[in-house]
Design a protein around this motif. Structure first.
Motif, short mmCIF file in Angstrom:
data_model
loop_
_atom_site.label_atom_id
_atom_site.label_comp_id
_atom_site.label_asym_id
_atom_site.label_seq_id
_atom_site.Cartn_x
_atom_site.Cartn_y
_atom_site.Cartn_z
N LEU A 19 0.83 -1.21 0.00
CA LEU A 19 0.00 0.00 0.00
C LEU A 19 0.87 1.26 0.00
O LEU A 19 0.50 2.27 -0.62
CB LEU A 19 -0.93 -0.01 1.22
CG LEU A 19 -1.95 -1.17 1.25
CD1 LEU A 19 -2.79 -1.10 2.52
CD2 LEU A 19 -2.84 -1.15 0.02
N ASN A 20 2.01 1.21 0.68
CA ASN A 20 2.96 2.33 0.62
C ASN A 20 3.43 2.58 -0.81
O ASN A 20 3.54 3.73 -1.26
CB ASN A 20 4.17 2.04 1.52
CG ASN A 20 3.94 2.48 2.95
OD1 ASN A 20 3.28 3.48 3.20
ND2 ASN A 20 4.46 1.71 3.89
N ASP A 21 3.74 1.48 -1.51
CA ASP A 21 4.18 1.62 -2.91
C ASP A 21 3.11 2.28 -3.76
O ASP A 21 3.41 3.11 -4.64
CB ASP A 21 4.53 0.24 -3.47
CG ASP A 21 5.78 -0.34 -2.84
OD1 ASP A 21 6.52 0.42 -2.19
OD2 ASP A 21 6.00 -1.56 -2.98
N ILE A 22 1.84 1.91 -3.54
CA ILE A 22 0.75 2.50 -4.32
C ILE A 22 0.64 3.99 -4.03
O ILE A 22 0.43 4.80 -4.94
CB ILE A 22 -0.57 1.77 -4.01
CG1 ILE A 22 -0.48 0.33 -4.48
CG2 ILE A 22 -1.74 2.48 -4.69
CD1 ILE A 22 -1.69 -0.51 -4.13
N TYR A 23 0.79 4.37 -2.77
CA TYR A 23 0.78 5.79 -2.42
C TYR A 23 1.90 6.55 -3.14
O TYR A 23 1.70 7.67 -3.64
CB TYR A 23 0.92 5.97 -0.92
CG TYR A 23 -0.38 5.97 -0.16
CD1 TYR A 23 -1.44 6.80 -0.51
CD2 TYR A 23 -0.56 5.13 0.94
CE1 TYR A 23 -2.63 6.81 0.19
CE2 TYR A 23 -1.75 5.13 1.66
CZ TYR A 23 -2.78 5.97 1.29
OH TYR A 23 -3.96 5.98 1.99
N TYR A 24 3.10 5.95 -3.21
CA TYR A 24 4.22 6.58 -3.91
C TYR A 24 3.88 6.78 -5.40
O TYR A 24 4.16 7.83 -5.99
CB TYR A 24 5.49 5.73 -3.78
CG TYR A 24 6.30 6.04 -2.55
CD1 TYR A 24 6.94 7.28 -2.40
CD2 TYR A 24 6.45 5.09 -1.54
CE1 TYR A 24 7.69 7.55 -1.27
CE2 TYR A 24 7.19 5.36 -0.41
CZ TYR A 24 7.82 6.59 -0.28
OH TYR A 24 8.55 6.87 0.85
#
Length: 545
Positions: A507-512
């Motif tokens: 989910l962090n990667d998607i936010y980035y």
């Protein structure tokens, strides 16, 4: 005498001047307002029927004894016919009249929901939901035309703001409504909750909408090839987006066949629309820079908003174990302020000194800021940690959606409204399918990557970690005298921790990714589209056109 706007000279589409006001349209007043609000309510009814049943699918599956794989087809079939209907609706409401078409489709949507909880199997439920999707998909294009046709020029931007509620207010209210109906009333009302509001919408539309005439002579030039080719083409491509990740995309013969034949049929459909004398929408509009920018932005912005709404719900459900009623405040933080923010942003964009492109860029920066705050997500977050992210979306969503719709509609003439409304609404619906596919694919692939890396690091550094002891095994040792049973439980708890951490990192990667997408859209909309101005009431000195 009709005039042609300067957009034609610049290579854009032909923009026709406003035709004389039809005699059946009464002067603008309270009655027209009630009719427009009834149309707006009908579109929200269709949106609630879509989002509430989609969010509450797990509860519906449990109550109706439907498996997970079968349940995904219920959503895919509904969305496919819902999106396909949007492309063809303008031709039909121009033929049967806005007044009759809107009331009939709203009534059909409500009536189809009555037997839904009693369907004996998945096949019959999918068929019923297909008809419901057709009825629900017919309403948003009518709303856009009603707001542009019946509202006077000086408040037409507020009509666009009302239409934007279907993209900002409705989807964010789906989770709280699902939680309320399931927890406090009963799962049947996940289907039936639209019946009373649909009845109210029909009464308001029957009272307030002008009774425009029917034009059955349009059937003489009916675009048979377009609907016979376009309907299955759009349905096939939407099903590919909703089922692709679950079936592993092109490793599945079902997805491969749907993508190939659906894509080929869609190409035929586009070519037919370009040359047919009575098209469902005009492909030539894509020559306009404003249409290009606004429609591309519309798909991207709505997909971004949908993904940013899915991330908190996914995290709170999968990591923290929240029920929908516990996660509902996160959605309400975005939904309820829209009742104030949408009219406020519309009022700002309705000023001729305000360039809506800068408002759009500011909204994209708000969404980028929300995504940046989301990159701090950890397994220790709870519901309250998402509130600041949601507050930024309160500003970002209306600041992006309203200017985008202005760029798409204000560059066109009144006679072009039906042709652009079908295209805009089809892409609006397609944005949800794109968001669903992207979120599912990115989450799964990034979670698998991070899970592999975490397990690889654990195996590589296992000897170094032995000095820290075995905290999981130590806590579980007293639960059973059987050491093998404790070892199995220890391994299961360990893999649960790995799964949670891998999901959070995904989910962090998607936010980035969303940060850079938002910044890219901000730059694109400052460069590509030309400025548009809000419509103004014609002055008495203006010569007739």
């Amino acid at each position: 005498m009709n005039t042609v706007a300067p957009a034609q000279a610049a290579g854009g589409p032909v923009i026709h001047a406003a035709p004389p006001r039809p005699s059946y349209i009464p002067p603008f007043g309270l009655r027209t307002v009630i009719g427009c609000l009834g149309m707006l309510l009908a579109v929200h009814v269709a949106g609630f029927n879509e989002h509430v049943t989609e969010i509450g699918l797990s509860d519906i599956r449990g109550a109706m004894h439907i498996g997970h794989d079968e349940g995904t087809w219920v959503i895919a079939i509904y969305e496919a016919f819902n999106i396909a209907a949007m492309a063809f609706t303008p031709w039909f409401y121009m033929t049967f009249s806005i007044y009759r078409f809107s009331i009939f489709m709203t009534a059909a949507l409500a009536l189809f929901s009555i037997p839904a909880p009693f369907m004996p199997d998945v096949t019959s439920l999918c068929i019923l939901r297909a008809f419901q999707g057709l009825a629900g998909g017919c309403l948003p294009p009518v709303l856009m035309t009603v707001m542009l046709k019946y509202l006077p020029p000086q408040i037409r931007v507020f009509g666009i703001g009302g239409y934007a509620m279907s993209a900002t207010f409705g989807p964010n209210l789906g989770l709280p409504l699902e939680a309320f109906w399931f927890e406090h009333v009963g799962w049947h009302w996940l289907y039936w909750e639209i019946i009373p509001t649909a009845a109210l919408a029909i009464i308001m539309m029957a009272y307030g909408l002008p009774r425009d005439p029917m034009h059955f002579e349009r059937f003489e030039k009916f675009n048979w090839l377009g609907i016979l080719v376009g309907l299955p083409a759009i349905c096939s491509l939407v099903i590919v987006l909703y089922q692709g990740d679950r079936l592993d995309w092109f490793r599945s013969p079902v997805i491969t066949d749907l993508a190939f034949w659906g894509g080929a049929a869609f190409i035929v459909f586009v070519i037919n629309e370009a040359y047919h004398p009575s098209p469902y929408f005009r492909i030539q509009y894509w020559r306009s820079r404003n249409i290009q920018a606004s429609l591309l932005s519309l798909v991207g912005i709505l997909a971004i908003c949908s993904i940013m709404g899915n991330i908190p719900a996914t995290y709170l459900e999968a990591v923290r174990g929240y029920r929908p009623i516990q996660a509902a405040p996160v959605s309400l933080v975005v939904a309820l302020p829209q009742l104030i923010m949408l009219p406020l942003i519309a009022a700002i964009c309705n000023r001729r000194r305000v360039d809506c492109r800068f408002v759009l860029a500011g909204g994209m920066l708000c969404l980028a800021g929300a995504a940046w705050l989301g990159t701090w997500l950890t397994v220790d977050w709870v519901r309250d940690n998402f509130y600041l992210i949601q507050i930024l979306q309160v500003f970002g969503q209306p600041m992006t959606v309203i200017p985008t719709l202005m760029l798409a509609t204000m560059a066109m003439g009144p006679a072009d409204g039906p042709f652009i409304s079908g295209m805009v609404n089809m892409l609006k619906g397609l944005a949800n399918a794109v968001a669903f596919a992207l979120f599912g694919a990115l989450t799964r692939r990034r979670e698998q990557y991070h899970s592999t890396m975490l397990l690889d690091h654990h195996g590589t550094h296992q000897l170094a970690l032995q000095g820290m002891g075995d905290p999981i095994g130590g806590q579980l040792a007293a639960t059973s005298p059987d050491s093998a049973h404790v070892a199995r439980n220890t391994l299961q708890v360990f893999h649960t921790y790995v799964h949670e951490q891998a999901l959070v990192l995904a989910l962090n990667d998607i936010y980035y990714i969303l940060i850079w997408v938002c910044l890219g859209y901000a730059v694109m909309n400052l460069v590509l589209p030309r400025r548009v101005y809000p419509p103004q009431a014609p002055s008495p000195d203006t010569p007739a056109r």
